[in-house]
Scaffold this active site. Structure first.
Site, PDB file in Angstrom:
ATOM      1  N   ASN A  42     -28.887  26.442 -53.227  1.00 33.48           N
ATOM      2  CA  ASN A  42     -28.217  26.167 -54.500  1.00 33.48           C
ATOM      3  C   ASN A  42     -28.910  26.934 -55.623  1.00 33.48           C
ATOM      4  OD1 ASN A  42     -30.296  24.250 -54.007  1.00 33.48           O
ATOM      5  ND2 ASN A  42     -29.404  22.767 -55.407  1.00 33.48           N
ATOM      6  N   ILE A  43     -28.094  27.414 -56.548  1.00 31.92           N
ATOM      7  CA  ILE A  43     -28.576  28.224 -57.669  1.00 31.92           C
ATOM      8  C   ILE A  43     -27.996  27.606 -58.939  1.00 31.92           C
ATOM      9  CG2 ILE A  43     -28.602  30.534 -58.694  1.00 31.92           C
ATOM     10  CD1 ILE A  43     -28.019  31.605 -55.794  1.00 31.92           C
ATOM     11  N   GLU A  44     -28.868  26.964 -59.704  1.00 33.13           N
ATOM     12  CA  GLU A  44     -28.389  26.220 -60.882  1.00 33.13           C
ATOM     13  C   GLU A  44     -28.352  27.108 -62.116  1.00 33.13           C
ATOM     14  OE1 GLU A  44     -30.689  22.571 -60.913  1.00 33.13           O
ATOM     15  OE2 GLU A  44     -29.468  21.819 -59.241  1.00 33.13           O
ATOM     16  N   CYS A  53     -23.473  25.885 -55.121  1.00 36.30           N
ATOM     17  CA  CYS A  53     -24.086  25.116 -54.035  1.00 36.30           C
ATOM     18  C   CYS A  53     -24.578  26.035 -52.920  1.00 36.30           C
ATOM     19  CB  CYS A  53     -23.065  24.153 -53.427  1.00 36.30           C
ATOM     20  SG  CYS A  53     -22.587  22.800 -54.489  1.00 36.30           S
ATOM     21  N   GLU A  55     -24.005  25.869 -49.737  1.00 38.43           N
ATOM     22  CA  GLU A  55     -22.972  26.215 -48.756  1.00 38.43           C
ATOM     23  C   GLU A  55     -22.141  27.403 -49.235  1.00 38.43           C
ATOM     24  OE1 GLU A  55     -23.748  23.312 -50.067  1.00 38.43           O
ATOM     25  OE2 GLU A  55     -23.228  21.619 -48.772  1.00 38.43           O
ATOM     26  N   CYS A  91     -20.162  19.135 -51.116  1.00 37.48           N
ATOM     27  CA  CYS A  91     -19.268  18.639 -52.168  1.00 37.48           C
ATOM     28  C   CYS A  91     -17.828  19.064 -51.862  1.00 37.48           C
ATOM     29  CB  CYS A  91     -19.718  19.165 -53.532  1.00 37.48           C
ATOM     30  SG  CYS A  91     -19.274  20.884 -53.834  1.00 37.48           S
ATOM     31  N   CYS A  94     -17.115  22.883 -52.020  1.00 41.16           N
ATOM     32  CA  CYS A  94     -17.593  23.621 -50.833  1.00 41.16           C
ATOM     33  C   CYS A  94     -16.688  23.368 -49.630  1.00 41.16           C
ATOM     34  CB  CYS A  94     -19.033  23.243 -50.514  1.00 41.16           C
ATOM     35  SG  CYS A  94     -20.191  23.916 -51.727  1.00 41.16           S
TER      36      CYS A  94
HETATM   37  N1  THU Z   1     -25.670  20.739 -53.933  1.00 41.39           N
HETATM   38  C1  THU Z   1     -25.568  21.667 -52.939  1.00 41.39           C
HETATM   39  O1  THU Z   1     -26.069  22.796 -53.067  1.00 41.39           O
HETATM   40  N2  THU Z   1     -24.906  21.322 -51.807  1.00 41.39           N
HETATM   41  C2  THU Z   1     -24.453  20.079 -51.521  1.00 41.39           C
HETATM   42  O2  THU Z   1     -24.010  19.841 -50.407  1.00 41.39           O
HETATM   43  C3  THU Z   1     -24.504  19.038 -52.556  1.00 41.39           C
HETATM   44  C4  THU Z   1     -25.069  19.417 -53.875  1.00 41.39           C
HETATM   45  C5  THU Z   1     -26.456  21.081 -55.135  1.00 41.39           C
HETATM   46  C6  THU Z   1     -25.730  21.326 -56.414  1.00 41.39           C
HETATM   47  C7  THU Z   1     -26.810  21.046 -57.424  1.00 41.39           C
HETATM   48  O3  THU Z   1     -27.606  22.215 -57.606  1.00 41.39           O
HETATM   49  C8  THU Z   1     -27.675  19.989 -56.784  1.00 41.39           C
HETATM   50  O4  THU Z   1     -27.382  20.034 -55.398  1.00 41.39           O
HETATM   51  C9  THU Z   1     -27.447  18.590 -57.301  1.00 41.39           C
HETATM   52  O5  THU Z   1     -26.102  18.277 -57.275  1.00 41.39           O
END
Ligand code: THU
Length: 139
Positions: A42-44, A53, A55, A91, A94
């Site tokens: 994940n890259i915020e 996310c 995935e 989510c 994804c």
């Molecule tokens: N996130 C994912 O990368 N994959 C998931 O299956 C659920 C949520 C990430 C998004 C965000 O950066 C962090 O988790 C919190 O929601």
């Protein structure tokens, strides 16, 4: 590629997560039908909604490389600084991206924590009555 091997790859991918806001780190390892692995984390983002996310990072990297056929994906996620202690399910966005490229009847989603627990479901089980390219009826 066994599920156990793929889970290890997802754990490695998780180490690359960029999560200064949620501090929740997720890694994904996606396998193509030809056996290649694509990793994602994940890259915020400071504006929050552009966050990608793990995935989707894995899928977009693979699709950019020309891949279109996928077998399964492993996902591991949890608070930073520790092993994941719960399963982390993809989510809705994804799941929808998976729907674009995967056969919902056969594509497998493997969720694992850091303590040996894991759960495997088809995309159809994770996204019942999904809407995909077939539903448009024009391709
Ligand atoms: N996130 C994912 O990368 N994959 C998931 O299956 C659920 C949520 C990430 C998004 C965000 O950066 C962090 O988790 C919190 O929601």
């Amino acid at each position: 590629m066994t599920n156990e091997e793929l889970i290890l790859e997802a754990k490695k991918a998780r180490e690359h997560a960029y999560t200064p806001y949620s501090h929740f780190q997720v890694g994904a390892a996606l396998v193509t039908k030809s056996g290649k692995i694509y990793h994602g984390c994940n890259i915020e983002n400071a504006a929050y909604t552009p966050t990608n996310c793990a995935e989707r990072t894995a899928f977009f990297r693979a699709v950019y490389e020309g891949e279109r056929e996928f077998e399964k994906i492993a996902v591991v996620g949890g608070p930073e600084g520790s092993e994941a202690d719960e399963l982390c399910a993809p989510c809705g966005v994804c799941r929808q991206v998976m729907m674009e490229f995967c056969d919902p009847e056969t594509f497998q989603i493997i969720l694992a924590d850091g303590k040996g627990k894991c759960l495997e479901r088809t995309l159809k089980e994770m996204l019942p009555f999904g809407f995909g390219p077939e539903n448009l009826g024009n391709n």
